[in-house]
Design an enzyme around this catalytic site. Structure first.
Site, PDB file in Angstrom:
ATOM      1  N   ASP A   1      -1.995   7.778   3.752  1.00  0.00           N
ATOM      2  CA  ASP A   1      -1.570   6.433   4.164  1.00  0.00           C
ATOM      3  C   ASP A   1      -2.227   6.104   5.509  1.00  0.00           C
ATOM      4  O   ASP A   1      -2.620   7.010   6.237  1.00  0.00           O
ATOM      5  CB  ASP A   1      -0.030   6.414   4.311  1.00  0.00           C
ATOM      6  CG  ASP A   1       0.535   4.990   4.255  1.00  0.00           C
ATOM      7  OD1 ASP A   1      -0.240   4.025   4.095  1.00  0.00           O
ATOM      8  OD2 ASP A   1       1.770   4.848   4.368  1.00  0.00           O
ATOM      9  N   GLU A   2      -2.350   4.842   5.836  1.00  0.00           N
ATOM     10  CA  GLU A   2      -2.901   4.390   7.126  1.00  0.00           C
ATOM     11  C   GLU A   2      -4.251   5.062   7.403  1.00  0.00           C
ATOM     12  O   GLU A   2      -4.508   5.543   8.506  1.00  0.00           O
ATOM     13  CB  GLU A   2      -1.923   4.725   8.272  1.00  0.00           C
ATOM     14  CG  GLU A   2      -0.500   4.244   8.070  1.00  0.00           C
ATOM     15  CD  GLU A   2      -0.284   2.797   8.480  1.00  0.00           C
ATOM     16  OE1 GLU A   2      -1.264   2.129   8.851  1.00  0.00           O
ATOM     17  OE2 GLU A   2       0.860   2.340   8.395  1.00  0.00           O
TER      18      GLU A   2
ATOM     19  N   ARG B   1       4.993  -7.255  11.166  1.00  0.00           N
ATOM     20  CA  ARG B   1       6.201  -6.439  10.971  1.00  0.00           C
ATOM     21  C   ARG B   1       7.374  -7.303  10.554  1.00  0.00           C
ATOM     22  O   ARG B   1       8.390  -6.819  10.072  1.00  0.00           O
ATOM     23  CB  ARG B   1       6.591  -5.678  12.261  1.00  0.00           C
ATOM     24  CG  ARG B   1       5.577  -4.678  12.817  1.00  0.00           C
ATOM     25  CD  ARG B   1       5.090  -3.718  11.786  1.00  0.00           C
ATOM     26  NE  ARG B   1       3.831  -4.182  11.227  1.00  0.00           N
ATOM     27  CZ  ARG B   1       3.360  -3.790  10.045  1.00  0.00           C
ATOM     28  NH1 ARG B   1       4.038  -2.940   9.304  1.00  0.00           N
ATOM     29  NH2 ARG B   1       2.222  -4.241   9.581  1.00  0.00           N
TER      30      ARG B   1
ATOM     31  N   GLN C   1      -5.690  -3.369  10.654  1.00  0.00           N
ATOM     32  CA  GLN C   1      -4.600  -2.722  11.376  1.00  0.00           C
ATOM     33  C   GLN C   1      -5.043  -1.431  12.065  1.00  0.00           C
ATOM     34  O   GLN C   1      -4.218  -0.573  12.393  1.00  0.00           O
ATOM     35  CB  GLN C   1      -3.439  -2.417  10.425  1.00  0.00           C
ATOM     36  CG  GLN C   1      -2.775  -3.663   9.901  1.00  0.00           C
ATOM     37  CD  GLN C   1      -1.566  -3.320   9.055  1.00  0.00           C
ATOM     38  OE1 GLN C   1      -0.554  -2.852   9.557  1.00  0.00           O
ATOM     39  NE2 GLN C   1      -1.664  -3.522   7.759  1.00  0.00           N
TER      40      GLN C   1
ATOM     41  N   LYS D   1       0.834  -1.213   0.000  1.00  0.00           N
ATOM     42  CA  LYS D   1       0.000   0.000   0.000  1.00  0.00           C
ATOM     43  C   LYS D   1       0.864   1.256   0.000  1.00  0.00           C
ATOM     44  O   LYS D   1       0.636   2.186  -0.774  1.00  0.00           O
ATOM     45  CB  LYS D   1      -0.923   0.031   1.235  1.00  0.00           C
ATOM     46  CG  LYS D   1      -1.922  -1.105   1.278  1.00  0.00           C
ATOM     47  CD  LYS D   1      -2.847  -0.998   2.478  1.00  0.00           C
ATOM     48  CE  LYS D   1      -2.116  -1.194   3.799  1.00  0.00           C
ATOM     49  NZ  LYS D   1      -1.523  -2.521   3.976  1.00  0.00           N
ATOM     50  N   THR D   2       1.854   1.271   0.882  1.00  0.00           N
ATOM     51  CA  THR D   2       2.714   2.443   0.965  1.00  0.00           C
ATOM     52  C   THR D   2       3.520   2.600  -0.327  1.00  0.00           C
ATOM     53  O   THR D   2       3.738   3.703  -0.818  1.00  0.00           O
ATOM     54  CB  THR D   2       3.624   2.333   2.196  1.00  0.00           C
ATOM     55  OG1 THR D   2       2.792   2.177   3.359  1.00  0.00           O
ATOM     56  CG2 THR D   2       4.483   3.570   2.373  1.00  0.00           C
TER      57      THR D   2
HETATM   58  N1  LIG Z   1       5.657  -5.440  -6.337  1.00  0.00           N
HETATM   59  C1  LIG Z   1       6.602  -5.555  -5.397  1.00  0.00           C
HETATM   60  N2  LIG Z   1       7.760  -6.156  -5.665  1.00  0.00           N
HETATM   61  C2  LIG Z   1       8.718  -6.275  -4.731  1.00  0.00           C
HETATM   62  N3  LIG Z   1       8.611  -5.818  -3.475  1.00  0.00           N
HETATM   63  C3  LIG Z   1       7.469  -5.210  -3.136  1.00  0.00           C
HETATM   64  C4  LIG Z   1       6.405  -5.044  -4.075  1.00  0.00           C
HETATM   65  N4  LIG Z   1       5.416  -4.399  -3.446  1.00  0.00           N
HETATM   66  C5  LIG Z   1       5.831  -4.160  -2.171  1.00  0.00           C
HETATM   67  N5  LIG Z   1       7.075  -4.641  -1.994  1.00  0.00           N
HETATM   68  C6  LIG Z   1       7.856  -4.604  -0.730  1.00  0.00           C
HETATM   69  O1  LIG Z   1       7.094  -5.250   0.275  1.00  0.00           O
HETATM   70  C7  LIG Z   1       7.231  -4.596   1.521  1.00  0.00           C
HETATM   71  C8  LIG Z   1       5.888  -4.149   2.040  1.00  0.00           C
HETATM   72  O2  LIG Z   1       5.380  -3.081   1.257  1.00  0.00           O
HETATM   73  P1  LIG Z   1       4.636  -1.848   1.920  1.00  0.00           P
HETATM   74  O3  LIG Z   1       5.368  -1.399   3.114  1.00  0.00           O
HETATM   75  O4  LIG Z   1       4.344  -0.869   0.847  1.00  0.00           O
HETATM   76  O5  LIG Z   1       3.303  -2.600   2.379  1.00  0.00           O
HETATM   77  P2  LIG Z   1       2.060  -1.996   3.147  1.00  0.00           P
HETATM   78  O6  LIG Z   1       0.872  -2.582   2.516  1.00  0.00           O
HETATM   79  O7  LIG Z   1       2.157  -0.526   3.181  1.00  0.00           O
HETATM   80  O8  LIG Z   1       2.280  -2.632   4.599  1.00  0.00           O
HETATM   81  P3  LIG Z   1       1.658  -2.129   5.996  1.00  0.00           P
HETATM   82  O9  LIG Z   1       0.222  -2.554   5.983  1.00  0.00           O
HETATM   83  O10 LIG Z   1       2.421  -2.890   7.014  1.00  0.00           O
HETATM   84  O11 LIG Z   1       1.826  -0.655   6.063  1.00  0.00           O
HETATM   85  C9  LIG Z   1       8.172  -3.439   1.299  1.00  0.00           C
HETATM   86  O12 LIG Z   1       9.467  -3.835   1.630  1.00  0.00           O
HETATM   87  C10 LIG Z   1       8.049  -3.198  -0.205  1.00  0.00           C
HETATM   88  O13 LIG Z   1       9.198  -2.594  -0.733  1.00  0.00           O
HETATM   89 MG   LIG Z   2       2.293   0.825   4.792  1.00  0.00          MG
END
Ligand SMILES: Nc1ncnc2c1ncn2[C@@H]1O[C@H](COP(=O)(O)OP(=O)(O)OP(=O)(O)O)[C@@H](O)[C@H]1O
Ligand SMILES: [Mg+2]
Length: 772
Positions: A225-226, A614, A256, A33-34
């Site tokens: 975000d969040e 995490r 979350q 997402k981020t």
């Molecule tokens: N398409 C992708 N290919 C490779 N790595 C990825 C890809 N998408 C996300 N990642 C990696 O996966 C990890 C999680 O991504 P991110 O932090 O954006 O998830 P999130 O959904 O925001 O998580 P959270 O809910 O914990 O905030 C990060 O290290 C990111 O760089």
């Molecule tokens: Mg995130």
């Protein structure tokens, strides 16, 4: 840009390149997402959207900084600089600097932190002659905070019988008056508290349509975000600003949402589709962060919540290790286990400290972990304890700076009027406060006119007060020409503050002195980064704003390679290779204070989900059998959350420091089963047990074999080491082998050492000499 877009999967690409219109991305942890937000901003800029027209709201300033850095990599430094990016509080504090005058606030208004606010409430409660055991400052503060976050102004409060009745039921019938006084005093002091930054922004956008239109035009693209943790006040701001262009992209995960206790409203995410026309809803399902075992464990836990959106989270990552559960006797043992496990993993996999995090439910749990890490010389940092800027000596210096900029700032004035001591007592200060309230003036104005007013203060003291005014005046004059660094250095010296902090010459005093120096360094860095600002006064104001809104997570101080210690709340959005979740006990996690209703318990479970997710490679859960709580040693039971993880994802470690040679004990608890086979179908409740007797080595032991220096000691020990052998280890000294288990490279020995008691070592790595 093409190159970067190829780093997204199809599901991620869609919201990234939907240029206009409202959209929501609802997806589980670690699904990117981020990443989508980050790449989307870069994409918008590549499509010709002016960086000045983009607003991104993140959960921490650190997250904003990292996102900006990443975007700068893609689109270049210059353009990324113009993006408005930060937490709600920092972004809207900036806007209020420009626009606060509409609401009667000076542009150099002070931001009261929690400590300032609570001090002010404390003195209001005292001045009103109320019982401070009923009107507890912290509770009163939380109450007012929740009014504000729900946009309940004093006026609205007085009309709201439900709220008033709740306060009466809590034996606080005069909350309304306190609230009124508090708001008046903040206003008079030219100060806003944290909640005001949102409340006043709402007021600004509602009462001044021109201002609203101006910022609607500016922020044509808004990203949040969040989103699951926005409160009502934040929700309304986002809504108002995005109303005209509706280019709004929010991302979040209902699983979350962990800030309901602070007013976050999960309905914001659930109702998003009703708030805008033609919302596109995107879902991401692939987790890129964690192993299959971690994703499986987290999914199985969150299944137990009734209130949730149905979501799929899977991963193509490796199976990885199972989630390891360990039971320890006391929090001291828990700390030692965590420290030695971190140490072993670090050595075994050659990892930096920064790959490790220890997460806990409450801040007070950090001490035992810290002690153990310190003994092992493992560098660590505690996030979210007392932030650097909240330490006393730092607040004393910044209080002077606040007062220079804004002499109306009552809390700053009270803090330094007699610090360092200049013979102005508390009674004098109390009389000044009464006079200021009586005249409807600020304390500083009373001081400036001390000779002209009728006040019961003797001439000697009046002279001291006049000297204080002269001192502050002289600083203000200096502030016209000097930069923030020169000014601060001058203030710390000429007030005698620098001498005061270390006047006893103790180690603690030295630490305080170092902290002041660190502050000066920070200001210098800041000034050097601000050279384009012509007006010296501005740089001081901006610095103080950063200080007021700094959370410890934002600061990058000291050795960057450290183990991170923080509460689970702080860890949201972050990721670490190895995560230790400690204190997995009933009443601690879930917290005893959050088990009264299903919704509270579900929030605790979401918190556990956040903690588990995490971890990238490995998660450890630990609990103890007894723990000091509120000064008493109590029997603890394993958290129900441990049981809730599906068995297939869990491995129970044999407790390291359990006296296994005691047959009574194993029979008593485990019957004939090995502890490692036990699944926690029922919480195991046990009394405190004795530790094994300290090992004392027999005399005349000599080395009979030496461990090789290679990493493979397996052959050496497979046949040579036996139960009852004596061995020697460089760090733990001599010891007796109690047990040997496992095969080939996994052979482990349980050894009772002179130093540190019973330890289980993987012989492949242990450097042991066999003695005979
Ligand atoms: N398409 C992708 N290919 C490779 N790595 C990825 C890809 N998408 C996300 N990642 C990696 O996966 C990890 C999680 O991504 P991110 O932090 O954006 O998830 P999130 O959904 O925001 O998580 P959270 O809910 O914990 O905030 C990060 O290290 C990111 O760089
Ligand atoms: Mg995130």
């Amino acid at each position: 840009m093409e190159k970067y877009l190829s780093q997204l999967n199809e599901a991620q690409l869609a919201p990234t390149i939907q240029k206009d219109g409202p959209m929501i991305v609802i997806a589980g942890a670690g699904s990117g997402k981020t990443r989508v937000l980050t790449y989307r901003i870069a994409y918008l800029m590549s499509q010709g959207v002016d960086s000045f027209n983009i607003l991104a709201l993140t959960f921490t300033n650190k997250a904003a900084k990292e996102m900006k850095g990443r975007i700068a990599d893609i689109v270049g430094d210059g353009e990324a600089k113009n993006l408005w990016m930060g937490t709600f509080h920092s972004v809207f504090a900036k806007i209020l600097r420009f626009e606060g005058h509409h609401l009667g606030f000076p542009s150099n208004f002070t931001i009261y932190d929690t400590q300032d606010s609570q001090k002010l409430l404390g003195s209001i409660i005292k001045e009103m002659g109320l019982d401070k055991d009923i009107y507890k400052t912290k509770q009163v503060y939380n109450r007012i905070s929740s009014y504000k976050n729900n946009l309940v102004t004093v006026k609205a409060y007085l009309k709201n019988s439900e709220l008033k009745e709740a306060d009466i039921a809590a034996r606080r019938p005069r909350m309304g008056e306190i609230y009124q006084n508090y708001v008046d005093r903040c206003f008079k002091a030219g100060a806003m508290d944290f909640d005001d930054l949102l409340l006043r922004t709402n007021e600004l956008l509602t009462r001044f349509p021109n201002v609203l239109a101006q910022y609607q035009n500016k922020f044509r693209y808004i990203l949040v975000d969040e989103y699951q943790d926005t409160n009502h006040s934040q929700y309304l701001i986002v809504r108002a600003l995005s109303d005209r262009f509706q280019n709004i992209c929010v991302v979040g995960d209902d699983a979350q949402s962990i800030y309901a206790f602070r007013g976050a409203n999960i309905n914001n995410i659930l109702n998003f589709q009703k708030d805008y026309d033609d919302v596109n809803v995107y879902r991401l399902e692939q987790n890129y962060r964690s192993t299959k075992n971690i994703v499986g464990a987290a999914n199985s836990v969150i299944e137990h919540n009734k209130t949730k959106l149905d979501k799929i989270v899977w991963t193509a990552n490796t199976e990885g290790e199972k989630v390891k559960v360990n039971r320890l006797m006391t929090d001291g043992d828990e700390g030692r286990f965590v420290a030695s496990s971190i140490f072993e993993n670090k050595m075994q996999h050659q990892l930096p400290n920064s790959d490790f995090a220890v997460l806990y439910r409450t801040n007070s749990q950090s001490r035992a972990i810290e002690d153990a890490l310190r003994k092992r010389d493992v560098p660590y940092r505690i996030y979210g304890g007392l932030s650097f800027y909240q330490r006393k000596e730092i607040k004393d210096v910044t209080a002077y700076l606040r007062l220079i900029l804004n002499p109306a700032d009552e809390e700053a004035l009270k803090r330094v009027i007699n610090y360092p001591a200049r013979g102005i007592g508390q009674t004098t200060v109390d009389r000044l406060v009464v006079a200021a309230n009586g005249f409807g003036r600020t304390i500083f104005e009373v001081l400036q006119n001390i000779d002209k007013i009728d006040i019961n203060i003797n001439n000697g003291t009046k002279n001291k007060l006049k000297d204080f005014v002269t001192l502050i005046d002289s600083f203000q004059v200096m502030n016209q020409t000097a930069n923030a660094f020169e000014l601060t250095e001058h203030v710390t010296k000429s007030t005698g503050l620098i001498r005061e902090v270390n006047k006893e010459g103790t180690p603690e005093g030295q630490v305080r002195l170092d902290n002041v120096e660190e502050l000066l360094n920070a200001i210098k860095d800041f000034v050097e980064g601000q050279i384009e600002l012509a007006d010296a006064g501005d740089s001081l104001a901006e610095f103080l704003e950063d200080v007021a809104l700094a959370t410890d997570l934002d600061a990058d101080k000291g050795n960057p390679d450290h183990v991170a210690l923080m509460t689970i709340h702080m860890a949201k959005g972050l990721e670490f290779s190895y995560v230790y979740i400690v204190g997995m006990e009933e009443d601690l996690f879930p917290s005893a204070m959050s088990m009264n209703t299903r919704s509270e318990l579900e929030e605790e479970r979401r918190l556990f989900y956040v903690a588990l997710t995490r971890a990238e490679k490995q998660a450890y859960l630990t609990y103890t059998l007894s723990r000091y709580r509120w000064g008493k040693l109590i029997d603890a039971e394993p958290s129900r959350f441990i049981e809730e993880i599906d068995d297939q994802f869990v491995e129970v470690l044999t407790p390291i420091n359990e006296p296994r040679q005691n047959p009574m004990l194993s029979a008593d608890i485990f019957g004939d089963i090995e502890p490692s086979q036990i699944r926690f179908k029922k919480p195991i409740k046990r009394k405190k047990e004795a530790k094994p007797a300290k090992f004392v080595a027999p005399k005349n032991l000599k080395p009979v074999s030496k461990s090789s220096n290679t990493n493979d000691n397996t052959n050496l020990f497979d046949d040579k080491l036996a139960v009852g052998n004596f061995v020697e280890h460089a760090r733990f000294g001599k010891g007796e082998v109690l047990k040997i288990e496992g095969k080939g490279p996994d052979v482990k020995a349980e050894i009772n050492f002179e130093v540190g008691g019973v330890k289980k070592l993987l012989l492949r790595f242990a450097k042991l000499d066999v003695l005979g």
